[in-house]
Design a protein around this motif. Sequence first.
Motif, PDB file in Angstrom:
ATOM      1  N   LYS A 128       0.832  -1.207   0.000  1.00  0.00           N
ATOM      2  CA  LYS A 128       0.000   0.000   0.000  1.00  0.00           C
ATOM      3  C   LYS A 128       0.861   1.249   0.000  1.00  0.00           C
ATOM      4  O   LYS A 128       0.591   2.213  -0.727  1.00  0.00           O
ATOM      5  N   GLU A 129       1.921   1.230   0.791  1.00  0.00           N
ATOM      6  CA  GLU A 129       2.810   2.397   0.892  1.00  0.00           C
ATOM      7  C   GLU A 129       3.499   2.690  -0.444  1.00  0.00           C
ATOM      8  O   GLU A 129       3.490   3.832  -0.925  1.00  0.00           O
ATOM      9  N   VAL A 130       4.114   1.649  -1.055  1.00  0.00           N
ATOM     10  CA  VAL A 130       4.835   1.887  -2.304  1.00  0.00           C
ATOM     11  C   VAL A 130       3.862   2.186  -3.441  1.00  0.00           C
ATOM     12  O   VAL A 130       4.198   2.926  -4.373  1.00  0.00           O
ATOM     13  N   SER A 131       2.656   1.635  -3.364  1.00  0.00           N
ATOM     14  CA  SER A 131       1.658   1.895  -4.403  1.00  0.00           C
ATOM     15  C   SER A 131       1.215   3.351  -4.373  1.00  0.00           C
ATOM     16  O   SER A 131       1.094   4.003  -5.419  1.00  0.00           O
ATOM     17  N   GLU A 132       0.976   3.863  -3.176  1.00  0.00           N
ATOM     18  CA  GLU A 132       0.549   5.253  -3.054  1.00  0.00           C
ATOM     19  C   GLU A 132       1.676   6.203  -3.438  1.00  0.00           C
ATOM     20  O   GLU A 132       1.438   7.243  -4.066  1.00  0.00           O
ATOM     21  N   LYS A 133       2.907   5.861  -3.080  1.00  0.00           N
ATOM     22  CA  LYS A 133       4.051   6.727  -3.382  1.00  0.00           C
ATOM     23  C   LYS A 133       4.272   6.854  -4.881  1.00  0.00           C
ATOM     24  O   LYS A 133       4.587   7.927  -5.390  1.00  0.00           O
ATOM     25  N   ARG A 134       4.086   5.743  -5.618  1.00  0.00           N
ATOM     26  CA  ARG A 134       4.367   5.733  -7.053  1.00  0.00           C
ATOM     27  C   ARG A 134       3.112   5.584  -7.914  1.00  0.00           C
ATOM     28  O   ARG A 134       3.215   5.452  -9.114  1.00  0.00           O
ATOM     29  N   ARG A 135       1.939   5.577  -7.285  1.00  0.00           N
ATOM     30  CA  ARG A 135       0.663   5.457  -7.997  1.00  0.00           C
ATOM     31  C   ARG A 135       0.644   4.204  -8.879  1.00  0.00           C
ATOM     32  O   ARG A 135       0.262   4.243 -10.052  1.00  0.00           O
ATOM     33  N   LEU A 136       1.041   3.091  -8.281  1.00  0.00           N
ATOM     34  CA  LEU A 136       1.108   1.839  -9.020  1.00  0.00           C
ATOM     35  C   LEU A 136      -0.291   1.304  -9.298  1.00  0.00           C
ATOM     36  O   LEU A 136      -1.203   1.426  -8.476  1.00  0.00           O
ATOM     37  N   VAL A 137      -0.427   0.700 -10.463  1.00  0.00           N
ATOM     38  CA  VAL A 137      -1.650  -0.017 -10.830  1.00  0.00           C
ATOM     39  C   VAL A 137      -1.220  -1.438 -11.146  1.00  0.00           C
ATOM     40  O   VAL A 137      -0.369  -1.657 -12.008  1.00  0.00           O
ATOM     41  N   PHE A 138      -1.802  -2.405 -10.460  1.00  0.00           N
ATOM     42  CA  PHE A 138      -1.337  -3.782 -10.598  1.00  0.00           C
ATOM     43  C   PHE A 138      -2.027  -4.516 -11.738  1.00  0.00           C
ATOM     44  O   PHE A 138      -3.240  -4.445 -11.914  1.00  0.00           O
ATOM     45  N   HIS A 139      -1.176  -5.209 -12.521  1.00  0.00           N
ATOM     46  CA  HIS A 139      -1.618  -6.004 -13.656  1.00  0.00           C
ATOM     47  C   HIS A 139      -2.192  -5.101 -14.746  1.00  0.00           C
ATOM     48  O   HIS A 139      -2.088  -3.886 -14.675  1.00  0.00           O
ATOM     49  N   GLU A 148      -0.058   3.879 -16.807  1.00  0.00           N
ATOM     50  CA  GLU A 148       1.239   4.561 -16.840  1.00  0.00           C
ATOM     51  C   GLU A 148       2.229   3.907 -15.891  1.00  0.00           C
ATOM     52  O   GLU A 148       3.389   3.707 -16.243  1.00  0.00           O
ATOM     53  N   ASN A 149       1.782   3.560 -14.692  1.00  0.00           N
ATOM     54  CA  ASN A 149       2.661   2.936 -13.704  1.00  0.00           C
ATOM     55  C   ASN A 149       2.211   1.510 -13.399  1.00  0.00           C
ATOM     56  O   ASN A 149       2.135   1.103 -12.238  1.00  0.00           O
ATOM     57  N   ALA A 150       1.918   0.764 -14.445  1.00  0.00           N
ATOM     58  CA  ALA A 150       1.464  -0.615 -14.280  1.00  0.00           C
ATOM     59  C   ALA A 150       2.560  -1.456 -13.643  1.00  0.00           C
ATOM     60  O   ALA A 150       3.747  -1.290 -13.915  1.00  0.00           O
ATOM     61  N   CYS A 151       2.150  -2.390 -12.799  1.00  0.00           N
ATOM     62  CA  CYS A 151       3.085  -3.206 -12.034  1.00  0.00           C
ATOM     63  C   CYS A 151       2.547  -4.630 -11.933  1.00  0.00           C
ATOM     64  O   CYS A 151       1.328  -4.837 -11.915  1.00  0.00           O
ATOM     65  N   THR A 152       3.439  -5.589 -11.895  1.00  0.00           N
ATOM     66  CA  THR A 152       3.046  -6.965 -11.640  1.00  0.00           C
ATOM     67  C   THR A 152       4.107  -7.636 -10.785  1.00  0.00           C
ATOM     68  O   THR A 152       5.188  -7.079 -10.548  1.00  0.00           O
ATOM     69  N   PHE A 153       3.797  -8.831 -10.327  1.00  0.00           N
ATOM     70  CA  PHE A 153       4.733  -9.610  -9.519  1.00  0.00           C
ATOM     71  C   PHE A 153       5.496 -10.579 -10.408  1.00  0.00           C
ATOM     72  O   PHE A 153       4.975 -11.069 -11.406  1.00  0.00           O
ATOM     73  N   VAL A 154       6.730 -10.844 -10.034  1.00  0.00           N
ATOM     74  CA  VAL A 154       7.599 -11.731 -10.805  1.00  0.00           C
ATOM     75  C   VAL A 154       8.217 -12.756  -9.876  1.00  0.00           C
ATOM     76  O   VAL A 154       8.645 -12.428  -8.759  1.00  0.00           O
TER      77      VAL A 154
END
Length: 262
Positions: A128-139, A148-154
Motif C-alpha cells: 500500500k505504501e509503495v503503491s501510493e508513493k508511485r501510484r502503481l496499478v497492478f496487472h 502509466e505505472n502498471a506493475c506486476t509480480f515476478v
Amino acid sequence: MNSKSAVFTLTKKLARDLGFMETVYASKSNKCKHPMLQPFKYLIVIDFESTCWEQNTDGKQPEIIEFPAVLLNLRTGMIEEEFHQYVLPVENPILSDFCVNFTGIEQEAVENGVPLKTCLSLFGSWIKEVSEKRRLVFHINQKGSSAENACTFVTWSDWDLSVCLHNECTRKQLYMPEILYQWTDLRAIYRKFYKRRPKGLRGALSELGLQFEGREHSGLCDARNTALLAWRMLQDGAVLTVTKGLKTKRQASKMPHLKTDI
C-alpha cells in the motif's frame, strides 16, 4: 571544406551508394529494447525460502520462513524499495540441519520472526505504501492496455505463489491477497525467449554473462538477482507479460483497494 574533407565525404558517399558501407547503431546497455511494448513499468520480485529436508519421508509440507520482495523500476533498472521479513514456522518449528545449510537461515532468525498471517499483513502495508508513493496499478486491464505505472509480480518459476504460499494459506485457513493471484514466471519467459533451459537462476545469469551477487538460496539475494536478470532480459528485447493466474472470485486487475487487514 578543405580538399581532404571533400575527398573523404565523396568517398563515403560513393561507398554508401555502392553498398560497401553499413550503418551500425550502437545499443545503450542501460535502456530496454521496445519500451513501448512493455506492459509494465514496475516489477515486484518475490522469492520465498521455506522449511525443507534432505529426505522428507514423512510428507511434511513446506512453510515460508523468509518473505522478501524488491521493487524494480523498468525505466531505470534500479531497485527502489525492498521488503524483508523472517517468518515463524508452526507446523515444523525446528529447522532441519539441511535447511539451515541450504538457506543460511538460523533457528534464532525464524524464532524472532512473525507468523505468516502477520507477515502478510506487513507485506500488505508495504504494498500500500509503495503503491501510493508511485501510484502503481497492478496487472493490466481486460483490454490489454497498460496504465502509466502498471506493475506486476515476478517469480522464478510458479512454485512461490502457486504452490508454496497458496497451499500454506489453504492449510492454515489464511487469506491469500488476491493481488498475488497473477504473476510473471520469469523462468518460462526466459526459456521461450532464449530457447534454452538454464540450470536454475544462477545458470540463467551465467548464460547471459552475469555474476550471481550474494548468497544463493538467500531469499532476498535471490530476489535481487532475479530482478537483475529481468532487467537484462528487457535489454535483450524480451517482453514481460503475466503468465500465470489462480482462480479467484474477483480479478486482481479490478481490485479498487488492497486488503491489508489479514
